[in-house]
Write a protein that holds these residues in place. Structure first.
Motif: not given
Ligand code: ATP
Ligand code: MG
Ligand code: MG
Length: 306
Positions: A39, A166, A184, A186, A189, A248
């Motif tokens: 990520k 994240d 952050k 979603n 999560e 994301g």
């Protein structure tokens, strides 16, 4: 400087089949596509496309590091990975049926020795200075424990840097306990973090009390953030979706770009929305087009939801 840390990067191999995947039969590939996985590497790619200098850090198995570095070069990402001997960067295989639908085959990632973990700590102790921004994103490989992850944040906290994280599950819990500056999750999560029956807004309020800057991303519905007085939802306009892989991460890239420019929270969230709503209009996991920004920005809606 901005540093991104990807503890378990990957090379994504996307294979579009001529037909649909069948057992005990030759499944021919129509076209192949190689992309960047892991990520925080996506965050680096986004920052690079926004002309924001940054350096990608993390662990890269040395068996296939050249191939991995070539993928990083596609996005002109500067990097200083710890090279892990006799291990490989993960390959994630995505098989896409002709009639749609896909299969993912993923690897666990390299075995990281104590020495390699120390090397990363040393690089960070050497390089990172007050005022830097660090983005940690994606789950670590199995040999990188929750304790290692906490140590990593503790090392960063010794300098006054801005830490964006994240991550999900236990790692998100640990990041909150270690008092990072930005998370952050979603919706999914956030629901894992607070499994109760309350409304998503209640859960988001709980999260916002624990961290200086929290955003919950909501897919096509945008993202929410909280001020002293209210919760706001920032919604992108309807756009043509090609792929939401990396959406994301692109949001985080845009938001962190805003942080680096000292934008207000609202403008950081807006920047996250602009970048990610551009990204979903491309197949590549971190491909954006700056020409799409104006349209998105002019058609963003901001709603007070609580
Ligand atoms: P990832 O799988 O990359 O980790 P995520 O689940 O963490 O993604 P999402 O909430 O799905 O993140 O999406 C992040 C952002 O991407 C959203 O806030 C939104 O701005 C944008 N986005 C995602 N899907 C769409 C869509 N269908 N249309 C427009 N924008 C989208
Ligand atoms: Mg999502
Ligand atoms: Mg995500």
């Amino acid at each position: 400087m901005i540093y991104t840390i990807t503890l378990n990067p990957a090379i994504d191999k996307i294979k579009y089949l001529e037909g649909n995947l069948k057992q005990e039969q030759n499944n021919r590939v129509e076209k192949n596509f190689i992309d960047l996985g892991g990520k925080a590497t996506h965050v680096s790619a986004i920052l690079q496309q926004l002309n924001q200098e940054n350096i990608a850090l993390g662990f890269a198995g040395d068996m296939n590091k050249e191939e991995f570095y070539r993928v990083l070069e596609l996005y002109e990402i500067k990097h200083e990975y710890i090279e892990v001997r006799n291990e490989s960067v993960r390959e994630s295989i995505v098989v896409i049926n002709n009639s749609g639908g896909s299969y993912m085959i993923t690897e666990k990632g390299p075995i990281i020795s104590k020495l390699d973990k120390k090397k990363l700590s040393h690089i960070l102790e050497d390089k990172v200075k007050g005022g830097d921004i660090i983005v940690i994103a994606g789950s670590p490989p199995p040999t990188y424990s929750l304790q290692d992850f906490r140590e990593l944040i503790k090392i960063l906290k010794r300098n006054s840097v801005y830490i964006a994280c994240d991550v999900a599950g236990e790692y998100l819990k640990a990041a909150l306990e270690e008092k990072v500056d930005f998370v952050k999750p979603n919706e999914h999560e956030l629901n894992v973090l607070y499994p109760g029956e309350e409304e998503i807004y209640e859960k988001f309020m709980k999260l916002s009390e624990r961290v200086k800057n929290a955003v919950c991303s909501l897919g096509s519905e945008g993202a929410m953030y909280m001020t002293k007085d209210a919760i706001y939802q920032v919604k992108p306009p309807k756009v043509d979706i090609l792929s939401d892989t990396g959406a994301g991460d692109s949001f985080v890239g845009g938001y962190i770009y805003g942080v680096s420019q000292n934008y207000s929270t609202r403008d950081c969230v807006k920047q996250g929305i602009i970048v990610s709503a551009s990204k979903v209009q491309h197949y590549g996991s971190c491909k954006i087009d700056l020409n799409q920004f104006n349209y998105i920005e002019n058609n963003i809606e901001i709603l007070e939801v609580r």
